[in-house]
Scaffold this active site. Sequence first.
Site, PDB file in Angstrom:
ATOM      1  CG  HIS A  38      13.287   5.631 -35.907  1.00 12.15           C
ATOM      2  ND1 HIS A  38      12.167   5.033 -36.422  1.00 12.15           N
ATOM      3  CD2 HIS A  38      13.457   6.775 -36.608  1.00 12.15           C
ATOM      4  CE1 HIS A  38      11.680   5.779 -37.406  1.00 12.15           C
ATOM      5  NE2 HIS A  38      12.439   6.850 -37.532  1.00 12.15           N
ATOM      6  CB  THR A  39      16.451   5.295 -29.398  1.00 17.75           C
ATOM      7  OG1 THR A  39      16.159   6.695 -29.247  1.00 17.75           O
ATOM      8  CG2 THR A  39      17.729   5.139 -30.205  1.00 17.75           C
ATOM      9  CG  ASP A  40      10.443   6.683 -29.601  1.00 13.32           C
ATOM     10  OD1 ASP A  40      10.854   6.026 -30.581  1.00 13.32           O
ATOM     11  OD2 ASP A  40       9.471   7.456 -29.665  1.00 13.32           O
ATOM     12  CB  SER A 132       0.316  14.506 -34.365  1.00 15.68           C
ATOM     13  OG  SER A 132       1.526  13.816 -34.137  1.00 15.68           O
ATOM     14  CG  ASP A 176       7.037  12.672 -31.055  1.00 17.71           C
ATOM     15  OD1 ASP A 176       8.265  12.826 -31.030  1.00 17.71           O
ATOM     16  OD2 ASP A 176       6.433  12.159 -32.007  1.00 17.71           O
ATOM     17  CE1 TYR A 228       8.448   6.816 -36.403  1.00 15.70           C
ATOM     18  CE2 TYR A 228       7.230   4.856 -35.746  1.00 15.70           C
ATOM     19  CZ  TYR A 228       7.969   5.974 -35.411  1.00 15.70           C
ATOM     20  OH  TYR A 228       8.247   6.239 -34.091  1.00 15.70           O
TER      21      TYR A 228
END
Length: 386
Positions: A38-40, A132, A176, A228
């Site tokens: 969750h740092t991106d 995905s 991703d 999210y």
Amino acid sequence: MSASIDAAHVAKAFEETFGAAPQGVWAAPGRVNLIGEHTDYNEGFVLPFAIDRAAAVAIRLRDDNIAQLRSSYGAEGTVSVDLDTLSHDTMTGWTAYPLGVVWVMRQMGITIGGFDLYLHSTVPSGAGLSSSAAIECAVATAFNELESAGLSPNELVLVGQRAENEVVGAPTGILDQSASLLSTDGHAVFLDCRTQESTLVPLDLAAAGLLILVVDTKVSHAHATGGYAARRASCELGAEVLGVAALRDVVAADLPEAAGLLDDETYRRVRHIVTENQRVLDTIVVLDDAGPAAIGALLTASHVSMRDDFEISCPELDLAVDTALAHGALGARMTGGGFGGSAIALIPASVKATVRASVVQAFADASFTAPDIFAVSPAPGARRVR
């Protein structure tokens, strides 16, 4: 590309479906995020690597403006869409991923006419391994070549992210797609999500007698659902209150002041991002200084932070992590967006059978669905495979 993708089989399935051979087959891997969760989207740091499970697409261009799509798992059979009417309403189900990429590239002024497409993937869906993004990156790589679009790998990353954000509706960052497009064999990708600069970091697990064991809990997650998005909203609120462009700009020394400015929940969300960014940087240093056997404590600390501060774990993930650690893992953590999906364990290869059997038994004792457990190794990124 991958031992688990048979390009000839995909090409044959395309020909059986559409009556002619494809112009090519392109594949893109899923990923394991070694650390940096969750740092991106907070413009921070991540350290993923591509895995030896991938999505492959066989494509043939058509003379009209019709897209015909079929997948090896699409129960609805062949889906036909007029590209002139392409909209959020016509991009649904699994077709939203390939059609979303086409929509984004057309929005960028790249001419893409009709096509036939057959998709096969060995990346487990809903397991937190970016099934995905693998589809998006395979499709983007294919059309970049077929239409001579000339987009760079970093530009293709943003194509995939836009498809995920604007079509699928998942507010993800670039982690991703970057892992799927930029990886090379035997390396992780150290990515600065603010600048999009990337560095390949050697991750030769086999030489160290180690492997990464993935425990797919079978608890499916969906990025487009509320958990999210709520975490991202908390991070944006924290950045706003603290007066920074993104939580990337907050460091550990700022946390005491932040605690006085934020409500408890928002503070804990912020603390996870700040400490997780530092763990990524520390992991890079430790890998260089001491090798992969020394990073276990950082992986485990990451899981504790996600469990307690970011609150994105679940009982199945916690059980997988705790059991692996109790039976020889050097470190373990959940990986991916959370609320289900997979855990990873860094283990000596010699204890693979023990850790696997222990996790299976622990899940059975807890009356959880039996997990799928398999080893992964750093693999190449997206490319043409036939």
